[in-house]
Enzyme design. Structure first.
Site, PDB file in Angstrom:
ATOM      1  N   PHE A 175     -14.094   2.361   4.307  1.00  0.00           N
ATOM      2  CA  PHE A 175     -13.051   1.614   3.611  1.00  0.00           C
ATOM      3  C   PHE A 175     -12.646   2.407   2.381  1.00  0.00           C
ATOM      4  O   PHE A 175     -13.459   2.694   1.517  1.00  0.00           O
ATOM      5  CB  PHE A 175     -13.530   0.210   3.230  1.00  0.00           C
ATOM      6  CG  PHE A 175     -12.371  -0.652   2.829  1.00  0.00           C
ATOM      7  CD1 PHE A 175     -11.633  -1.321   3.795  1.00  0.00           C
ATOM      8  CD2 PHE A 175     -11.979  -0.745   1.500  1.00  0.00           C
ATOM      9  CE1 PHE A 175     -10.524  -2.070   3.440  1.00  0.00           C
ATOM     10  CE2 PHE A 175     -10.872  -1.490   1.141  1.00  0.00           C
ATOM     11  CZ  PHE A 175     -10.139  -2.155   2.117  1.00  0.00           C
ATOM     12  N   VAL A 176     -11.378   2.785   2.333  1.00  0.00           N
ATOM     13  CA  VAL A 176     -10.925   3.686   1.260  1.00  0.00           C
ATOM     14  C   VAL A 176      -9.974   2.976   0.294  1.00  0.00           C
ATOM     15  O   VAL A 176      -9.295   2.018   0.662  1.00  0.00           O
ATOM     16  CB  VAL A 176     -10.231   4.943   1.844  1.00  0.00           C
ATOM     17  CG1 VAL A 176     -11.238   5.836   2.544  1.00  0.00           C
ATOM     18  CG2 VAL A 176      -9.095   4.573   2.793  1.00  0.00           C
ATOM     19  N   ARG A 210      -5.508   0.560  -6.815  1.00  0.00           N
ATOM     20  CA  ARG A 210      -4.347   1.228  -6.214  1.00  0.00           C
ATOM     21  C   ARG A 210      -3.914   2.446  -7.024  1.00  0.00           C
ATOM     22  O   ARG A 210      -3.294   3.361  -6.501  1.00  0.00           O
ATOM     23  CB  ARG A 210      -3.152   0.265  -6.131  1.00  0.00           C
ATOM     24  CG  ARG A 210      -3.333  -0.871  -5.145  1.00  0.00           C
ATOM     25  CD  ARG A 210      -1.998  -1.583  -4.938  1.00  0.00           C
ATOM     26  NE  ARG A 210      -2.157  -2.915  -4.363  1.00  0.00           N
ATOM     27  CZ  ARG A 210      -2.203  -3.161  -3.057  1.00  0.00           C
ATOM     28  NH1 ARG A 210      -2.120  -2.187  -2.194  1.00  0.00           N
ATOM     29  NH2 ARG A 210      -2.342  -4.393  -2.613  1.00  0.00           N
ATOM     30  N   ASP A 237      -5.373   1.451  10.770  1.00  0.00           N
ATOM     31  CA  ASP A 237      -6.803   1.223  11.013  1.00  0.00           C
ATOM     32  C   ASP A 237      -6.949   0.765  12.472  1.00  0.00           C
ATOM     33  O   ASP A 237      -6.970   1.587  13.383  1.00  0.00           O
ATOM     34  CB  ASP A 237      -7.271   0.196   9.984  1.00  0.00           C
ATOM     35  CG  ASP A 237      -8.753  -0.123  10.052  1.00  0.00           C
ATOM     36  OD1 ASP A 237      -9.462   0.497  10.852  1.00  0.00           O
ATOM     37  OD2 ASP A 237      -9.224  -0.998   9.310  1.00  0.00           O
ATOM     38  N   GLY A 261       0.784  -1.243   0.000  1.00  0.00           N
ATOM     39  CA  GLY A 261       0.000   0.000   0.000  1.00  0.00           C
ATOM     40  C   GLY A 261       0.808   1.281   0.000  1.00  0.00           C
ATOM     41  O   GLY A 261       0.324   2.321  -0.437  1.00  0.00           O
ATOM     42  N   LYS A 303      -7.388   5.964  10.733  1.00  0.00           N
ATOM     43  CA  LYS A 303      -8.799   5.839  11.150  1.00  0.00           C
ATOM     44  C   LYS A 303      -8.799   5.781  12.669  1.00  0.00           C
ATOM     45  O   LYS A 303      -8.907   4.721  13.285  1.00  0.00           O
ATOM     46  CB  LYS A 303      -9.388   4.531  10.603  1.00  0.00           C
ATOM     47  CG  LYS A 303      -9.770   4.547   9.154  1.00  0.00           C
ATOM     48  CD  LYS A 303     -10.490   3.245   8.814  1.00  0.00           C
ATOM     49  CE  LYS A 303     -10.334   2.924   7.359  1.00  0.00           C
ATOM     50  NZ  LYS A 303     -10.745   1.550   7.030  1.00  0.00           N
ATOM     51  N   GLU A 305       3.714   3.921   6.252  1.00  0.00           N
ATOM     52  CA  GLU A 305       2.545   3.053   6.059  1.00  0.00           C
ATOM     53  C   GLU A 305       1.467   3.857   5.326  1.00  0.00           C
ATOM     54  O   GLU A 305       1.423   5.094   5.422  1.00  0.00           O
ATOM     55  CB  GLU A 305       2.114   2.619   7.466  1.00  0.00           C
ATOM     56  CG  GLU A 305       1.020   1.659   7.697  1.00  0.00           C
ATOM     57  CD  GLU A 305       0.989   0.345   6.962  1.00  0.00           C
ATOM     58  OE1 GLU A 305       0.984   0.375   5.720  1.00  0.00           O
ATOM     59  OE2 GLU A 305       0.854  -0.691   7.619  1.00  0.00           O
ATOM     60  N   ASP A 306       0.614   3.166   4.597  1.00  0.00           N
ATOM     61  CA  ASP A 306      -0.478   3.869   3.917  1.00  0.00           C
ATOM     62  C   ASP A 306      -1.593   4.240   4.890  1.00  0.00           C
ATOM     63  O   ASP A 306      -2.123   5.350   4.848  1.00  0.00           O
ATOM     64  CB  ASP A 306      -1.028   3.045   2.738  1.00  0.00           C
ATOM     65  CG  ASP A 306      -1.431   1.623   3.140  1.00  0.00           C
ATOM     66  OD1 ASP A 306      -1.151   1.204   4.290  1.00  0.00           O
ATOM     67  OD2 ASP A 306      -2.026   0.928   2.308  1.00  0.00           O
ATOM     68  N   ASP A 331      -5.786  -0.560  -1.680  1.00  0.00           N
ATOM     69  CA  ASP A 331      -6.534  -1.471  -2.551  1.00  0.00           C
ATOM     70  C   ASP A 331      -7.796  -2.022  -1.904  1.00  0.00           C
ATOM     71  O   ASP A 331      -7.962  -1.984  -0.683  1.00  0.00           O
ATOM     72  CB  ASP A 331      -5.660  -2.666  -2.913  1.00  0.00           C
ATOM     73  CG  ASP A 331      -5.520  -3.634  -1.732  1.00  0.00           C
ATOM     74  OD1 ASP A 331      -5.078  -3.189  -0.655  1.00  0.00           O
ATOM     75  OD2 ASP A 331      -5.888  -4.809  -1.878  1.00  0.00           O
TER      76      ASP A 331
END
Ligand code: IMP
Length: 170
Positions: A149-150, A162, A100, A41, A128, A96-97, A156
């Site tokens: 959820f993005v 992506r 969560d 990600g 988040k 990190e992307d 992805d």
């Protein structure tokens, strides 16, 4: 391509990534940074972020898998690919992307700490906050986002979407 609603536009991402890089440049002026991107990600974010960094850097990657379904992590994390050099005495920045539940990052920090780096900092594009279950110090955070959820800009859904230039949701 399926259409998504835009949560964060391409323009907003570009501006914020530059802002994050400025914070890192300020904190690590003339210091070497060992940057660890968490695949897959992070690939778009780490590419744009590192282009703006002015200190000497090494870019490395880790790949982890967390068991779970397409949209929920189970918290059980496994290392698929580890870093390629010793981290002993180095200033590490984990990129990190998204954070969560925080379980993946918590595991990564604990694992990387065992390799005796001098410092560990955490940079995430998205957080988040409302979902995060563990206490993690996030040093550089792009955007706090709601519990949606993005996808896009590296993120992805079942390994698709992506390549979107924005962060979107259904
Ligand atoms: P964690 O729940 O913080 O452990 O997040 C684990 C991983 O789940 C992240 O690194 C992402 O790969 C993925 N993930 C969590 N939320 C999203 C999302 O909204 N879109 C895409 N991937 C996500």
């Amino acid at each position: 391509m399926e259409r998504f609603k835009i949560l964060i536009s391409e323009k907003e991402i570009k501006k914020r990534v530059k802002g994050l890089a400025a914070e890192i440049n300020r904190d690590f002026k003339n210091k070497h940074l060992y940057i660890i991107g968490i695949l897959n990600g992070c690939y778009m974010f780490i590419s744009d972020l590192t282009k703006e960094l002015k200190m000497p850097i090494t870019v490395d990657f880790m790949r982890v898998s967390s068991y779970g379904n397409a949209t929920e992590t189970s918290g059980v994390v496994r290392i698929i690919m580890d870093v390629s050099e010793s981290l002993s005495g180095k200033n590490v920045l984990i990129v990190e992307d998204i954070i969560d539940t925080g379980l993946t990052m918590d595991y990564l920090i604990r694992t990387i700490k065992q390799k005796n780096p001098k410092t560990i900092k955490v940079c995430t594009l998205l957080h988040k906050k409302i979902k995060t279950r563990v206490n993690i110090k996030i040093d550089y955070c792009g955007f706090e986002i709601p519990d949606k959820f993005v996808v896009g800009y590296g993120l992805d859904l079942n390994n698709m979407y992506r390549n979107l230039k924005y962060i979107g949701y259904k």
